[in-house]
Motif scaffolding. Structure first.
Motif, PDB file in Angstrom:
ATOM      1  N   VAL A 145      -9.795   8.646   1.056  1.00 22.67           N
ATOM      2  CA  VAL A 145      -8.582   7.813   1.107  1.00 22.67           C
ATOM      3  C   VAL A 145      -8.980   6.352   0.876  1.00 22.67           C
ATOM      4  N   LYS A 146      -8.035   5.608   0.301  1.00 25.08           N
ATOM      5  CA  LYS A 146      -8.358   4.205  -0.046  1.00 25.08           C
ATOM      6  C   LYS A 146      -8.534   3.375   1.217  1.00 25.08           C
ATOM      7  N   ASP A 147      -7.621   3.530   2.162  1.00 23.95           N
ATOM      8  CA  ASP A 147      -7.660   2.715   3.378  1.00 23.95           C
ATOM      9  C   ASP A 147      -7.649   3.657   4.574  1.00 23.95           C
ATOM     10  N   LYS A 148      -8.839   3.955   5.038  1.00 13.92           N
ATOM     11  CA  LYS A 148      -8.957   4.960   6.097  1.00 13.92           C
ATOM     12  C   LYS A 148      -8.269   4.499   7.389  1.00 13.92           C
ATOM     13  N   ARG A 200      -7.812  11.370  -5.704  1.00 11.88           N
ATOM     14  CA  ARG A 200      -6.480  10.834  -5.430  1.00 11.88           C
ATOM     15  C   ARG A 200      -5.848  11.564  -4.245  1.00 11.88           C
ATOM     16  N   ALA A 205       0.855  -1.204   0.000  1.00 10.98           N
ATOM     17  CA  ALA A 205       0.000   0.000   0.000  1.00 10.98           C
ATOM     18  C   ALA A 205       0.881   1.241   0.000  1.00 10.98           C
TER      19      ALA A 205
END
Lengths: 681, 410
Positions: free
Chosen positions: B300-303, B77, B22
């Protein structure tokens, strides 16, 4: 219906989440009337307007002389006739629009006889009477400027009678424009507009032009304009009497030369994450990047002068950052770099312009300017409105040519221009900072910066003229919108919609239960009611169909309201606003749903700042919505309303209804007027 | 054959695992280049503790970070974590650009309650507090002497500071100080003087009383009489630091971390510098001290992982380490703040600054206010105060006009 009765109805209506009512319609001949403005911009030095107009029938052009400017004048007048009247202005006629200069003895004699003769550079005499229209320039540029004034005298009935003697108050009148990949669509509109406003130069932001050396080095930006486009814009500007001055930021603000991670060996501060300045002690800086770019810029633009930036040099990274630079010191590094670039440009027969702030900073002002060549033009940007700008005299007293540079704050441009005239500066620059690749935002997003062009044009030509905001608070906005996207002069019949059955809030607020529950000092009670002309549109105004929002004072309102029309129309004009602002620009705060008799539906979203904005928010960031009413609250706060002119994609079909729907957010929509324009084709 | 297949599968597996790392980006405000090593250390330390992550640090100028963040969120993004000051956080929360965090009680207890409340809106935590640094006054002892002032007795109140500034200008021709009146600085000066900004129920702006007008008038008079340089309004602390570094400004009101910039720009001036506490306005006895924090942007992708990174960057050990690198800023975590490092003085201006700041911490408070659509109201404030300073409006007219505009939006 009294407000008490309305309130009783409203209470009942509010028990349901939606309102609906059939419309009462009033036909009017002037639902929309696009007519020429009565105020000339820029304001002439001397002007009288005797009663009467010169008929259009038989009117034709007559050019006296062969200067290119006379041809440009003819071109622009023909375009004006075509755009505004949708007719052709002939090259000759039984009655003439005569355009020439005082170099023609006969014309000079006529101007003298008319009492309007001038020898001021770029000045002109203009008069229109029953015998024809006459423009006699003090020189060819003056004749061209006179034609720009004549364009504004055109009406559908003829050319207004006028007697004008005019000349510029400032010698150099510069507007800043940008080159990017959107250049053509925007600059092709801007350049004729700037000529109309009587600018005589354009400062062309050119950092990201795709120079050959940048392409070869891999640091050309995809968002930049091509060299061909740069050359085209320069030629186009010249053909509208605008001298092109490329702006290539150097020393600081040089992110352009580090695109794609290239040239990082030339950065001033090797530890910088956002390379901002270059290393002046590395010869490669000049041989590999700066000099080749300047040479290409000279070949491309063929300019008399290049602006090399040199502002805000120390605002970001350390400068000097390298040990060898620290040993030399900032002042000498700055001077040596400026001299290098100045000498290089001089060898190419091109002058140099810089911004003042680094060279005249308090820390170095006593010693640095004395070390610079005095044929440099120093432009002093100052965007805060002040009664005077003594810096112009400081620059002049140090031996330089001085230009002021303004931006957008209220009266900043106007005051600075007046100071420039008083202090005998060489001129003014109307700056624009919409981003290196932001050309499209000039219509939608940062349109307020386009409006500034109008203010600059007015005050740079005639610094003593009344600021446009004092003539009419919406004048600069409406003029910009009209010049950027001109439309034919025409009057359209239509129908005014009576919204009174749907009104949820009165415009006044005597008891903190009205408009937005803020009391009588903060309401719309000064908005005229009844059948009212708002800008080019006519509306029936009686109250507001305000819908639900997240603010406490709007939480009990319905979420939607429907007006049943059952009419055809070419366009719908919505006079509307929101009760409160939102910081979320372009957030969709509501929508109009237009339902046709056949059951189909078109949705017009209401994006905040684009289609609608709060009554307290004055900044015209988008021209999608037309300027409407401007006024004040009881305690003097400036407020406004806008008009969304919706073009019906199905004019042949009956519009059954229009529903306003609120998203229930902070900025809650309020419809104040609705007018049907045309009756369907 | 089987062996080959297994090897191939293993290699594919490895490369797939590598590809699954990630990528986490975190942004800071204007910390490069002075603190590059510490930021890179933090990135590497998080990667080591979380081997499946690839952390990238990006430093953004203070003037650009809000727009850059909004653009990144709009484009879908966003970075994982962003460093924002308290006032920037207010604006970003209002613009819907941030995700609320989910902190356990134990995590909340790491931080002092006051800093944590600064990043709490409608009972939701939008950021983990990071560092803060009470303002100090760096002063040039040589200019003090030339002006006939006792360099061992710097002014202790705003009033005596203004008197000293006048004496310095009258005697030496050099400017005494550049007050923090650009932007919305006056909002904090009002509060430092004990003057209110909003009514108790926050429904009305109240900063147009006679006392507010008088305070603004003080600075207008100083500007008119050329006791404050023109750069004060236009260039703020950048211009002030530049002028001080050039040895042409007697007193620099600054966050102590910026004294390092003077050391870089002009060692001779740095060596003449002493540091004094920021003069208090007796009426208020409080010093506005903006707090920095780490926030998680919307989208965000992974909070959870982003929040983990924000907590890591602002944990006790890393806050103490950061303070030691900056030499002058203070942690917002309880344990690190008690470290003996902050009580040690020294002979140079940086060490003095830290000691002075540590003594001022009890007066420090982040005076950032929360009100609707802060960006637009702040612009109205700035424009009108500038107009008053530059003589375009009277102080009363300017403050009245701001109050009118604010009241329509509050």
């Amino acid at each position: 219906m009294s407000w008490g009765q309305q309130a009783a109805l409203l209470t009942a209506l509010l028990l349901s989440p939606a309102l609906a009512a059939p419309a009462t319609l009033t036909p009017v001949p002037d639902a929309l009337a696009a007519v020429p403005g009565k105020v000339l911009i820029p304001a002439p030095q001397k002007a009288e307007f005797p009663a009467g107009t010169l008929p259009l029938t038989g009117l034709g052009l007559k050019l006296v002389g062969s200067a290119p400017e006379l041809g440009w004048a003819a071109r622009d007048l023909k375009a004006e006739w075509q755009t505004r009247l949708e007719t052709v202005l002939p090259d000759s006629g039984s009655v003439s629009i005569t355009i020439g200069t005082r170099s023609d003895p006969a014309l000079a004699a006529r101007a003298k006889a008319a009492g309007l003769y001038t020898e001021q550079p770029e000045g002109y005499a203009l008069w229109v009477d029953q015998s024809g229209a006459y423009i006699v320039g003090a020189d060819a540029q003056g004749a061209y400027h006179g034609a720009q004034t004549l364009r504004q005298l055109l009406t559908p009935a003829g050319v207004r009678f006028a007697r004008i003697q005019d000349f510029p108050g400032l010698k150099q009148r510069v507007a800043m424009i940008y080159l990017d990949s959107y250049s053509r669509g925007v600059n092709d509109r801007l350049i004729p507009m700037l000529a109309g406003l009587k600018y005589n130069a354009v400062l062309i932001m050119s950092d990201y032009v795709q120079w050959d050396v940048a392409k070869a080095g891999g640091w050309a930006s995809a968002g930049g304009a091509s060299k061909a486009e740069a050359a085209r814009v320069a030629d186009l500007a010249r053909s509208y009497g605008l001298e092109p001055i490329p702006l290539i930021e150097t020393l600081g603000h040089v992110g352009w030369m580090f695109q794609g991670g290239k040239n990082l060996d030339l950065v001033q501060d090797p530890q910088s994450q956002n390379p901002y300045a270059y290393d002046t002690l590395n010869p490669e800086t000049y041989s590999r990047v700066i000099f080749p770019v300047l040479k290409e810029a000279v070949e491309t633009f063929k300019p008399k002068q290049i602006h090399i930036g040199h502002d805000e040099v120390r605002n970001r990274d350390r400068f000097p950052a390298r040990d060898n630079g620290k040993a030399v010191g900032f002042e000498k590094l700055f001077v040596d770099d400026t001299l290098k670039l100045h000498d290089e440009l001089k060898s190419l027969n091109v002058g140099t312009m810089i911004w003042h702030d680094a060279a005249f900073a308090d820390a170095v002002a006593a010693s640095l300017p004395a070390q610079l060549p005095k044929d440099i033009t120093v432009a002093s940007w100052n965007y805060s409105p002040a009664p005077d700008y003594p810096i112009l005299s400081t620059i002049k007293d140090a031996g330089f040519k001085a230009l002021g540079a303004s931006w957008g704050d209220p009266l900043g441009t106007e005051n600075y221009a007046l100071a420039a005239q008083k202090r005998s500066a060489d001129g003014m620059i109307q700056t624009r900072w919409t981003g290196y690749f932001g050309n499209p935002s000039l219509w939608d997003g940062q349109a307020d910066q386009g409006v500034n062009y109008v203010r600059g044009g007015n005050s740079f030509w005639n610094p003593g003229a009344k600021p446009l905001a004092e003539v009419d608070p919406t004048l600069a906005e409406t003029t910009y919108r009209d010049l950027y996207a001109p439309t034919p002069y025409a009057q359209h019949a239509g129908q005014l919609v009576d919204l009174s059955k749907l009104v949820t809030r009165p415009l006044s607020d005597p008891d903190e239960k009205g408009w937005i529950h803020k009391g009588p000092a903060i309401d719309l009670s000064k908005l005229p009611t009844g059948t009212v002309k708002i800008g080019a549109y006519r509306f029936a105004i009686g109250g507001a169909v305000m819908l639900k929002g997240s603010r406490g004072a709007a939480s009990d309102l319905p979420t939607q309201a429907t007006v049943e029309l059952n009419q055809k129309a070419d366009r719908l004009a919505f006079l509307h606003t929101t009760g409160w602002t939102t910081p979320k620009t372009r957030d969709t705060v509501g929508r109009y749903e237009i339902v046709y008799a056949d059951g189909s539906k078109v949705v017009q979203p209401l994006d905040y700042g684009r289609h609608i904005r709060a009554w307290t928010e004055l900044t015209p960031s988008s021209m999608v919505q037309a300027p409407g009413w401007r006024g004040k609250t009881a305690d003097g706060l400036d407020v406004n309303l806008g008009v969304l002119d919706w073009v019906n994609p199905k004019p042949g079909q009956v519009i059954k209804s229009v529903t306003l729907i609120s998203e229930g957010k902070e900025a809650n929509p309020a419809l104040i007027g609705l007018t049907l324009i045309g009756s369907g084709r | 054959m089987t062996k080959t297949l297994l090897m191939t599968a293993a290699l594919l597996g490895l490369s797939a695992a590598s590809a699954q790392k990630a990528t986490l980006e975190f942004w800071t405000i204007s910390l490069a280049p002075l603190f590059n090593d510490e930021m890179n250390r933090l990135a590497a330390a998080f990667e080591k503790a979380n081997p499946d992550t690839d952390v990238k640090w990006v430093d953004v100028p203070a003037t650009a970070i809000e727009q850059k963040l909004l653009a990144a969120v709009a484009a879908g993004r966003p970075p994982a974590v962003v460093n924002l000051s308290s006032d920037m956080t207010v604006k970003m929360v209002q613009q819907g650009a941030l995700e609320p965090m989910t902190l356990s009680d134990a995590q909340k207890k790491l931080y002092f309650a006051s800093p944590l409340s600064t990043f709490t809106f409608d009972n939701k935590v939008y950021g983990t507090p990071w560092y803060w640094a009470p303002k100090v006054v760096a002063y040039n002892t040589d200019i003090f002497k030339k002006a006939g002032l006792d360099a061992s007795k710097p002014p202790l109140t705003i009033q005596t500071m203004i008197a000293a500034a006048k004496q310095i200008k009258d005697k030496t021709g050099m400017y005494g100080f550049m007050p923090n009146i650009n932007g919305t600085g006056l909002l904090y000066l009002f509060q430092e003087a004990g003057l209110p900004i909003l009514s108790n129920d926050k429904s009305k702006a109240v900063f147009n009383s006679d006392k507010h007008i008088q305070l603004l008038q003080t600075y207008i008079d100083l500007y008119k009489k050329d006791y404050i340089p023109e750069d004060t309004l236009r260039r703020g602390y950048v211009g002030a630091t530049e002028l001080y570094s050039a040895g042409k400004l007697a007193m620099l009101i600054t966050g102590p971390q910026f004294i390092l910039r003077v050391a870089n720009d002009n060692k001779a001036v740095y060596d003449l510098t002493k540091v004094a506490p920021y003069p208090i306005n007796i009426a208020g006895n409080v010093i506005h001290t903006p707090l920095m924090g780490m926030v998680v942007p919307k989208g965000v992708k992974d909070k959870a992982l982003a929040q983990q990174l924000a907590l890591f960057l602002t944990n006790d050990a890393n806050q103490l380490a950061f303070s030691k690198v900056t030499q002058t800023t203070f942690p917002s975590t309880v344990k690190a703040s008690g470290d003996k490092y902050f009580k040690a003085g020294g002979t140079n201006a940086t060490d003095q600054g830290r000691l002075v700041s540590s003594k001022e911490l009890k007066k420090a408070k982040d005076l950032t206010l929360i009100y609707p659509d802060a960006s637009k109201l702040n612009k109205v404030f700035k424009d009108n105060v500038e107009a008053a300073m530059l003589g375009q409006k009277t102080a009363k007219a300017a403050l009245d006009d701001i109050v009118k505009a604010w009241n329509a939006s509050l």
